[in-house]
Scaffold this motif. Structure first.
Motif, PDB file in Angstrom:
ATOM      1  N   ARG A  27      19.689 -71.975  63.966  1.00 59.17           N
ATOM      2  CA  ARG A  27      19.346 -73.220  65.057  1.00 59.17           C
ATOM      3  C   ARG A  27      20.448 -72.462  65.801  1.00 59.17           C
ATOM      4  NH1 ARG A  27      22.382 -78.777  65.144  1.00 59.17           N
ATOM      5  NH2 ARG A  27      23.750 -77.551  63.014  1.00 59.17           N
ATOM      6  N   ALA A  28      21.305 -71.976  65.949  1.00 61.45           N
ATOM      7  CA  ALA A  28      22.411 -72.012  66.273  1.00 61.45           C
ATOM      8  C   ALA A  28      21.904 -70.609  67.868  1.00 61.45           C
ATOM      9  CB  ALA A  28      23.761 -70.961  66.654  1.00 61.45           C
ATOM     10  N   LEU A  29      21.144 -69.774  67.055  1.00 66.53           N
ATOM     11  CA  LEU A  29      20.221 -68.794  67.576  1.00 66.53           C
ATOM     12  C   LEU A  29      19.259 -69.308  68.142  1.00 66.53           C
ATOM     13  CD1 LEU A  29      20.202 -65.641  65.179  1.00 66.53           C
ATOM     14  CD2 LEU A  29      20.937 -65.285  66.985  1.00 66.53           C
ATOM     15  N   ASP A  30      18.309 -70.268  67.230  1.00 67.19           N
ATOM     16  CA  ASP A  30      17.597 -70.397  68.696  1.00 67.19           C
ATOM     17  C   ASP A  30      17.960 -71.213  69.658  1.00 67.19           C
ATOM     18  OD1 ASP A  30      14.762 -71.527  69.254  1.00 67.19           O
ATOM     19  OD2 ASP A  30      14.831 -73.893  67.791  1.00 67.19           O
ATOM     20  N   PHE A  31      19.453 -71.993  69.360  1.00 62.13           N
ATOM     21  CA  PHE A  31      19.335 -72.393  71.105  1.00 62.13           C
ATOM     22  C   PHE A  31      19.563 -71.337  71.676  1.00 62.13           C
ATOM     23  CE2 PHE A  31      19.438 -76.631  68.870  1.00 62.13           C
ATOM     24  CZ  PHE A  31      20.215 -77.672  70.082  1.00 62.13           C
ATOM     25  N   ALA A  32      20.232 -70.357  71.676  1.00 68.39           N
ATOM     26  CA  ALA A  32      21.196 -68.951  72.030  1.00 68.39           C
ATOM     27  C   ALA A  32      19.451 -68.597  73.293  1.00 68.39           C
ATOM     28  CB  ALA A  32      21.827 -68.194  71.426  1.00 68.39           C
ATOM     29  N   MET A  33      18.521 -68.251  72.643  1.00 65.50           N
ATOM     30  CA  MET A  33      17.941 -67.561  72.909  1.00 65.50           C
ATOM     31  C   MET A  33      16.665 -68.241  73.733  1.00 65.50           C
ATOM     32  SD  MET A  33      17.655 -65.494  69.412  1.00 65.50           S
ATOM     33  CE  MET A  33      16.179 -64.918  70.031  1.00 65.50           C
ATOM     34  N   THR A  34      16.827 -69.783  73.788  1.00 66.49           N
ATOM     35  CA  THR A  34      15.908 -70.632  74.803  1.00 66.49           C
ATOM     36  C   THR A  34      15.801 -70.309  76.015  1.00 66.49           C
ATOM     37  OG1 THR A  34      15.471 -72.026  72.536  1.00 66.49           O
ATOM     38  CG2 THR A  34      14.935 -72.648  74.879  1.00 66.49           C
ATOM     39  N   LYS A  35      15.075 -69.471  76.611  1.00 67.20           N
ATOM     40  CA  LYS A  35      14.970 -69.195  78.241  1.00 67.20           C
ATOM     41  C   LYS A  35      16.117 -68.446  78.257  1.00 67.20           C
ATOM     42  CE  LYS A  35      12.565 -73.744  78.979  1.00 67.20           C
ATOM     43  NZ  LYS A  35      12.481 -74.675  80.072  1.00 67.20           N
ATOM     44  N   TYR A  36      16.748 -67.948  77.253  1.00 63.49           N
ATOM     45  CA  TYR A  36      17.880 -66.726  78.020  1.00 63.49           C
ATOM     46  C   TYR A  36      17.215 -65.513  77.055  1.00 63.49           C
ATOM     47  CZ  TYR A  36      22.735 -64.685  79.232  1.00 63.49           C
ATOM     48  OH  TYR A  36      23.856 -64.317  79.622  1.00 63.49           O
ATOM     49  N   PRO A  37      16.622 -64.159  78.218  1.00 64.15           N
ATOM     50  CA  PRO A  37      16.648 -63.334  77.875  1.00 64.15           C
ATOM     51  C   PRO A  37      17.273 -62.045  77.342  1.00 64.15           C
ATOM     52  CG  PRO A  37      15.078 -63.801  79.657  1.00 64.15           C
ATOM     53  CD  PRO A  37      15.938 -65.063  79.358  1.00 64.15           C
ATOM     54  N   PRO A  38      18.946 -62.368  77.429  1.00 65.72           N
ATOM     55  CA  PRO A  38      19.964 -61.074  77.360  1.00 65.72           C
ATOM     56  C   PRO A  38      19.558 -61.290  75.849  1.00 65.72           C
ATOM     57  CG  PRO A  38      20.126 -61.867  79.816  1.00 65.72           C
ATOM     58  CD  PRO A  38      19.116 -62.823  79.270  1.00 65.72           C
ATOM     59  N   ALA A  39      19.818 -62.922  75.289  1.00 61.43           N
ATOM     60  CA  ALA A  39      20.551 -62.679  73.492  1.00 61.43           C
ATOM     61  C   ALA A  39      19.110 -62.578  73.241  1.00 61.43           C
ATOM     62  CB  ALA A  39      20.704 -64.294  73.666  1.00 61.43           C
ATOM     63  N   CYS A  40      17.719 -62.669  73.602  1.00 58.36           N
ATOM     64  CA  CYS A  40      17.191 -61.785  73.063  1.00 58.36           C
ATOM     65  C   CYS A  40      17.274 -60.307  72.924  1.00 58.36           C
ATOM     66  CB  CYS A  40      14.989 -62.038  73.890  1.00 58.36           C
ATOM     67  SG  CYS A  40      15.192 -63.752  74.098  1.00 58.36           S
ATOM     68  N   GLU A  41      17.244 -59.857  73.893  1.00 57.51           N
ATOM     69  CA  GLU A  41      17.393 -58.505  73.962  1.00 57.51           C
ATOM     70  C   GLU A  41      18.670 -58.787  72.985  1.00 57.51           C
ATOM     71  OE1 GLU A  41      18.263 -57.651  77.748  1.00 57.51           O
ATOM     72  OE2 GLU A  41      16.054 -58.241  78.782  1.00 57.51           O
ATOM     73  N   ARG A  42      19.600 -58.647  72.979  1.00 63.14           N
ATOM     74  CA  ARG A  42      20.356 -58.513  72.260  1.00 63.14           C
ATOM     75  C   ARG A  42      20.217 -58.526  70.226  1.00 63.14           C
ATOM     76  NH1 ARG A  42      26.295 -58.554  72.348  1.00 63.14           N
ATOM     77  NH2 ARG A  42      25.764 -57.219  74.709  1.00 63.14           N
ATOM     78  N   PHE A  43      19.083 -60.015  70.421  1.00 63.36           N
ATOM     79  CA  PHE A  43      18.949 -59.570  68.852  1.00 63.36           C
ATOM     80  C   PHE A  43      18.211 -58.733  68.615  1.00 63.36           C
ATOM     81  CE2 PHE A  43      15.496 -61.842  66.071  1.00 63.36           C
ATOM     82  CZ  PHE A  43      17.026 -62.111  64.897  1.00 63.36           C
ATOM     83  N   VAL A  44      17.576 -57.702  69.118  1.00 59.56           N
ATOM     84  CA  VAL A  44      16.110 -57.342  68.892  1.00 59.56           C
ATOM     85  C   VAL A  44      17.267 -55.529  68.592  1.00 59.56           C
ATOM     86  CG1 VAL A  44      14.630 -55.169  69.487  1.00 59.56           C
ATOM     87  CG2 VAL A  44      13.941 -57.984  69.848  1.00 59.56           C
ATOM     88  N   ASP A  45      18.197 -55.287  70.041  1.00 62.00           N
ATOM     89  CA  ASP A  45      18.981 -54.268  69.890  1.00 62.00           C
ATOM     90  C   ASP A  45      19.930 -54.248  68.100  1.00 62.00           C
ATOM     91  OD1 ASP A  45      18.079 -53.374  71.979  1.00 62.00           O
ATOM     92  OD2 ASP A  45      20.400 -54.487  73.315  1.00 62.00           O
TER      93      ASP A  45
END
Length: 488
Positions: free
Chosen positions: A336-354
């Motif tokens: 749930r926290a990741l969902d909030f962090a990554m919604t409409k915020y590409p840097p969090a998505c990129e970090r998640f993949v990295d």
């Protein structure tokens, strides 16, 4: 929320009236007269005690009597302290009497309709002034009184008197005084621990009557800093649990408070608090509630964009992935926290993949989640499913090109495209539910033509409008994504 331990603190008063002395017998059990006299004396004592404890009829006359008596004892105590500042024994009696008067004022909780009269008698400034009393026990008495007067059960069905009292309390700086008093209370003394709980309960009660208090208390006091200090403590207790709940209440509907706490390094502090449970489960249901409160705080904090940035810099993405990998009770909360962090915020998505989060996320997407009593519940499973689909949708919205995009797409061709099969399974299931809800809504609209707009809307909510909206959004994403994959 239930905070049973905090509610059941036993106060250890060292003040107050002693029980009337019992007449001594001569110790001869064979003396019937003495035995009769002893029994008679006991009966007299009991009757006297019952008369003394009888509650007067609570009306305006009684209120004025209570207020007058309190103001007199209050004045006497001030005068005694000023006259004998270095001789506590000279003002001890006046302090005991003041304590007794504060106990009597608790009777007012039985007549909330008299609160406007209490305010008109200008007693609120005197009561609140005692929160700064040099004797902490007197301040504790006042905190208990305020908690009683503002209790939710007391104020129920008394909206106007409640607003009058709350407005008067705020006007006379109750928020500032309560928080200042909090800072001098100790967690090692049972009475003071109880006062901490009652202080937080009073603040919650004030917010319940006047929601604007949630921002006022953060603007005017240092309560956010105090709450952060409380949740940082490693040892669990009921007041730490309640502090986490109050922090969540202050954050949930206030962007201003979310930003204010972010500027106070709040994101990092909350992450440190939840990190204590990355590899262990809470030991009790109360502790489990506290952990949920902390994740609620974290999700609220992740609403403003600047806090998402702080979350990424504080390695929040990495921590949530670790929690998921450990497969403890906070597993779903981390998603749930990741969902909030990554919604409409590409840097969090990129970090998640990295940081290699894709493997962990897609395990959840395939339904490979740890089993426990909690996540066996159907609603929990559905919410988790929606969260992980939302998270993957954020990944596709935030990562549009490059090697990260290729790594994301490659997940759907692994193991003979099993994730595409799972995708279509979810899409068909969600679509079927949307159809059922749509038919139900259409039927309701035909039946409720005579209802006004508000009643109709409430009926639609009850019948599943929220679920319908979620399913539509999810089904729309899955449909579009499936088409894109087929075309690759």
């Amino acid at each position: 929320m239930e905070v049973d331990n905090a509610r059941s603190y036993n106060t250890k008063r060292k003040r107050g009236g002693d029980s009337p002395p019992l007449p001594a017998s001569n110790g001869n059990p064979s003396n019937d007269n003495d035995s009769d006299n002893f029994d008679l004396s006991l009966l007299e004592v009991a009757e006297k005690s019952q008369k003394e404890s009888a509650v007067e009829v609570l009306d305006l006359r009684t209120l004025k009597k209570l207020v007058l008596s309190f103001e007199r004892r209050y004045k006497e105590n001030i005068e005694a302290r000023l006259k004998y500042p270095d001789q506590p024994e000279r003002f001890a009696d006046s302090e005991i009497e003041l304590h007794q008067e504060l106990q009597k004022l608790k009777l007012l909780a039985g007549g909330p309709e008299l609160y406007p009269d209490l305010v008109n008698l200008n007693t609120i400034p005197s009561i609140l002034g005692l929160l700064s009393h040099d004797n902490t026990d007197i301040a504790i008495d006042v905190v208990q009184l305020l908690q009683d007067l503002t209790d939710e059960d007391v104020l129920e069905d008394n909206d106007e008197p409640a607003r009058v009292l709350v407005d008067a309390l705020i006007e006379n700086n109750v928020l500032e005084l309560l928080v200042q008093n909090l800072q001098r209370l100790s967690d090692t003394d049972p009475d003071e621990m109880s006062a901490v709980y009652n202080s937080l309960a009073t603040i919650e009660n004030l917010i319940e009557v006047k929601p604007a208090v949630a921002e006022l208390v953060c603007e005017r006091t240092k309560i956010l800093r105090w709450l952060l200090g409380k949740i940082k403590v490693r040892e669990f207790d009921s007041n730490k649990q309640y502090a986490s709940e109050i922090l969540a209440i202050l954050l949930q509907n206030s962007t201003a408070n979310q930003k204010r706490l972010g500027q106070m390094n709040g994101v990092d502090v909350v992450l440190q608090a939840v990190a204590m449970y990355k590899s262990k489960d809470p030991k009790s249901s109360d502790e489990e509630e506290m952990v949920e409160n902390l994740f609620d705080c974290l999700c609220c904090l992740l609403m403003p964009l600047e806090n998402k940035e702080r979350f990424v810099k504080a390695e929040g993405v990495e921590l949530m992935i670790i929690i998921m990998k450990q497969k403890k009770s906070a597993y779903g909360s981390a998603i749930r926290a990741l969902d909030f962090a990554m919604t409409k915020y590409p840097p969090a998505c990129e970090r998640f993949v990295d940081v290699l989060g894709l493997k962990t996320a897609f395990a959840a997407f395939m339904g490979k989640i740890p089993m426990s009593k909690k996540n066996k519940k159907e609603r929990y499973q559905e919410e988790l499913e929606e969260r992980i689909v939302s998270l993957i949708a954020s990944l596709f919205g935030g990562i549009l090109r490059g090697s990260r995009r290729e790594r994301l797409l490659s997940k759907f061709v692994e193991n003979e495209c099993e994730k595409i099969d799972r995708l279509m399974e979810l899409y068909i299931r969600y679509s079927d539910r949307v159809k059922v809800e749509t038919e139900r809504m259409n039927q309701l609209e035909l039946e409720d033509l005579e209802m006004d707009e508000e009643e109709r809307y409430n009926r639609r909510l009850e019948s599943g409008l929220y679920t319908l909206q979620v399913r539509f959004c999810t089904a729309d994403f899955l449909s579009g994504f499936a088409i894109k994959l087929v075309s690759i």
